[in-house]
Scaffold this motif. Structure first.
Motif, mmCIF file in Angstrom:
data_model
loop_
_atom_site.group_PDB
_atom_site.id
_atom_site.type_symbol
_atom_site.label_atom_id
_atom_site.label_comp_id
_atom_site.label_asym_id
_atom_site.label_seq_id
_atom_site.Cartn_x
_atom_site.Cartn_y
_atom_site.Cartn_z
ATOM 1 N N ILE A 1 8.468 6.192 5.999
ATOM 2 C CA ILE A 1 8.619 5.789 7.353
ATOM 3 C C ILE A 1 9.120 4.519 7.305
ATOM 4 N N ALA A 2 9.890 4.035 8.202
ATOM 5 C CA ALA A 2 10.661 2.768 8.395
ATOM 6 C C ALA A 2 10.492 2.202 9.729
ATOM 7 N N GLY A 3 10.188 1.018 10.000
ATOM 8 C CA GLY A 3 10.351 0.254 11.314
ATOM 9 C C GLY A 3 11.765 -0.364 11.213
ATOM 10 N N GLU A 4 12.687 0.254 12.244
ATOM 11 C CA GLU A 4 13.872 -0.231 12.154
ATOM 12 C C GLU A 4 14.039 -1.859 12.286
ATOM 13 N N LYS A 5 13.395 -2.562 12.704
ATOM 14 C CA LYS A 5 13.561 -3.930 12.651
ATOM 15 C C LYS A 5 12.564 -4.916 11.680
ATOM 16 N N ASP A 6 12.020 -4.158 10.739
ATOM 17 C CA ASP A 6 11.019 -4.669 9.897
ATOM 18 C C ASP A 6 11.965 -5.738 9.001
ATOM 19 N N HIS A 7 11.325 -7.061 8.835
ATOM 20 C CA HIS A 7 11.975 -7.924 7.982
ATOM 21 C C HIS A 7 11.212 -8.017 6.626
ATOM 22 N N VAL B 1 13.826 1.000 2.507
ATOM 23 C CA VAL B 1 13.060 2.309 2.518
ATOM 24 C C VAL B 1 14.168 3.405 2.507
ATOM 25 N N LYS B 2 15.352 3.340 3.124
ATOM 26 C CA LYS B 2 16.441 4.311 2.987
ATOM 27 C C LYS B 2 16.728 4.629 1.545
ATOM 28 N N ALA B 3 16.900 3.589 0.515
ATOM 29 C CA ALA B 3 17.228 3.540 -0.599
ATOM 30 C C ALA B 3 15.987 4.168 -1.484
ATOM 31 N N ALA B 4 14.746 3.932 -1.187
ATOM 32 C CA ALA B 4 13.749 4.445 -1.750
ATOM 33 C C ALA B 4 13.747 6.245 -1.682
ATOM 34 N N TYR B 5 14.050 6.317 -0.432
ATOM 35 C CA TYR B 5 14.188 7.834 0.031
ATOM 36 C C TYR B 5 15.299 8.500 -0.565
ATOM 37 N N LYS B 6 16.462 8.037 -1.066
ATOM 38 C CA LYS B 6 17.632 8.317 -1.590
ATOM 39 C C LYS B 6 16.943 8.817 -3.150
ATOM 40 N N GLY C 1 0.589 -1.134 0.080
ATOM 41 C CA GLY C 1 -0.096 -0.072 0.026
ATOM 42 C C GLY C 1 0.829 1.227 -0.057
ATOM 43 N N GLY C 2 1.903 1.059 0.636
ATOM 44 C CA GLY C 2 2.907 2.280 0.767
ATOM 45 C C GLY C 2 3.385 2.557 -0.810
ATOM 46 N N LEU C 3 3.866 1.422 -1.680
ATOM 47 C CA LEU C 3 4.317 1.458 -3.023
ATOM 48 C C LEU C 3 2.957 2.067 -3.667
ATOM 49 N N ILE C 4 1.779 1.720 -3.618
ATOM 50 C CA ILE C 4 0.683 2.374 -4.438
ATOM 51 C C ILE C 4 0.484 3.439 -4.027
ATOM 52 N N ALA C 5 0.700 4.207 -2.894
ATOM 53 C CA ALA C 5 0.155 5.492 -2.288
ATOM 54 C C ALA C 5 1.429 6.392 -3.097
ATOM 55 N N GLN C 6 2.568 6.024 -3.286
ATOM 56 C CA GLN C 6 3.517 6.662 -4.069
ATOM 57 C C GLN C 6 3.257 6.794 -5.425
ATOM 58 N N GLN C 7 2.792 5.739 -6.223
ATOM 59 C CA GLN C 7 2.237 5.468 -7.525
ATOM 60 C C GLN C 7 1.180 6.618 -7.693
ATOM 61 N N LEU C 8 0.189 6.627 -6.724
ATOM 62 C CA LEU C 8 -1.071 7.730 -6.822
ATOM 63 C C LEU C 8 -0.550 9.028 -6.988
ATOM 64 N N ALA C 9 0.501 9.322 -6.003
ATOM 65 C CA ALA C 9 1.089 10.684 -5.868
ATOM 66 C C ALA C 9 1.739 10.866 -7.127
ATOM 67 N N LEU D 1 -2.387 12.732 -7.620
ATOM 68 C CA LEU D 1 -3.695 12.491 -7.117
ATOM 69 C C LEU D 1 -3.641 12.885 -5.530
ATOM 70 N N SER D 2 -2.510 13.154 -4.850
ATOM 71 C CA SER D 2 -2.205 13.153 -3.536
ATOM 72 C C SER D 2 -1.945 14.719 -3.008
ATOM 73 N N ALA D 3 -2.359 15.053 -2.004
ATOM 74 C CA ALA D 3 -2.046 16.382 -1.634
ATOM 75 C C ALA D 3 -0.646 16.261 -0.824
ATOM 76 N N VAL D 4 -0.667 15.209 0.095
ATOM 77 C CA VAL D 4 0.465 14.861 1.015
ATOM 78 C C VAL D 4 0.467 13.471 1.193
ATOM 79 N N THR D 5 1.411 12.527 0.838
ATOM 80 C CA THR D 5 1.710 11.226 0.981
ATOM 81 C C THR D 5 2.513 10.680 1.907
ATOM 82 N N VAL D 6 2.176 9.630 2.882
ATOM 83 C CA VAL D 6 2.893 9.026 3.851
ATOM 84 C C VAL D 6 2.905 7.457 3.401
ATOM 85 N N ALA D 7 4.206 7.055 3.175
ATOM 86 C CA ALA D 7 4.363 5.560 2.938
ATOM 87 C C ALA D 7 5.142 4.849 3.838
ATOM 88 N N ILE D 8 4.447 3.912 4.444
ATOM 89 C CA ILE D 8 5.015 3.268 5.769
ATOM 90 C C ILE D 8 5.531 1.845 5.254
#
Length: 284
Positions: free
Chosen positions: A220-226, A233-238, A103-111, A115-122
């Protein structure tokens, strides 16, 4: 074109009647739209109106989903994104979009479609150009990727698989509770699409990172996400920082992929709300 359910159409109509700033929530694999119920209440109590469409053909309940897993099969990334785009296209105000995992990927595609005023991808799934593939991500994807036939199937996670991929940072009791309350089968198709994104120039798993209509984005990235490790997420941010709009990154310490549904969800919601409120104010 996908078909919105009667409930989704009613929610769109309600949102337009209320006239408040809409927030659209996009869930990922192995969950339903009901996984956003706490978030919807949180944002509505703060003056927003919310909408949480499902993926195409999503059942109404977890019980329905687990008894009819075939309804989840063969859902492609583009198909799901278009489903949400159709819903958003009927809104009178450009919404905030919040997505988790795929859903975070899809949110970015919608942006990316403006289509988005502000986007949060978790903990968003990666897109073409995001290169790290940590071992934890490979292990989380193994229940799907280990069998090529799963491309056209719906795949259910055992508790042990859900434990590793979603709730690795939780006590056993809460982990079991979340599995029973939220877990449903997921389409194997987008997992294979994401796995091959960097090998397929025609992949649906892509974003125009320089699109000036994208708007502000918080990753947003969970530090211990598997399932979507923080390095992904950091690579996407860059890459997303190449966009002329504001791009921010926030790490949530000691959290796994369940950070939107577990006992600490409110912390993530508050981080999201702060970014959203600041950038909506700036745009007015």
């Amino acid at each position: 074109m996908t078909v919105l359910t009667i409930y989704e159409q009613q929610e769109i109509d309600r949102t337009n009647r209320e006239g408040k700033q809409p927030v659209v929530f996009v869930h990922g694999l192995y969950l339903l739209a009901s996984s956003w119920d706490n978030w919807r209440q949180f944002f509505e109590e703060r003056g927003y109106t919310t909408l949480a469409p499902g993926w195409p053909d999503d059942p109404e309940t977890v019980a329905d989903g687990n008894s009819n897993p075939e309804v989840f099969a063969n859902k492609r990334i583009k198909q799901v994104t278009q489903h949400y785009a159709e819903a958003i296209g009927q809104l009178k105000k450009k919404p905030v979009i919040i997505g988790h995992s795929f859903g975070g990927l899809i949110a970015q595609q919608l942006a990316d479609e403006g289509l988005s005023a502000v986007t949060v991808a978790i903990d968003p799934a990666g897109f073409r150009g995001v290169l790290p593939v940590p071992l934890a991500e490979l292990k989380s994807g193994a229940p799907v990727l280990s069998n090529p036939a799963n491309y056209h199937r719906a795949v259910s996670l055992s508790f042990e698989q859900f434990r590793y991929g979603f709730v690795n940072m939780l006590e056993e009791k809460e982990a079991h509770e979340l599995y029973e309350k939220f877990a449903v089968p997921g389409s194997g198709t987008p997992v294979f699409q994401a796995a091959a994104a960097n090998l397929n120039p025609w992949t649906e798993d892509k974003i125009n990172i320089k699109n000036p209509t994208r708007g502000p984005l918080l990753l947003i990235a969970g530090e211990k996400d598997h399932t979507v490790p923080m390095t992904v997420v950091k690579a996407a941010y860059k890459l997303q920082k190449n966009n002329p709009a504001e791009t921010s990154f926030r790490e949530i310490p000691n959290r796994g992929h369940s950070l939107t549904i577990d006992h600490g969800w409110r912390e993530v919601a508050e981080v999201s709300l702060l970014f959203i409120a600041q950038h909506l104010e700036l745009s007015q």
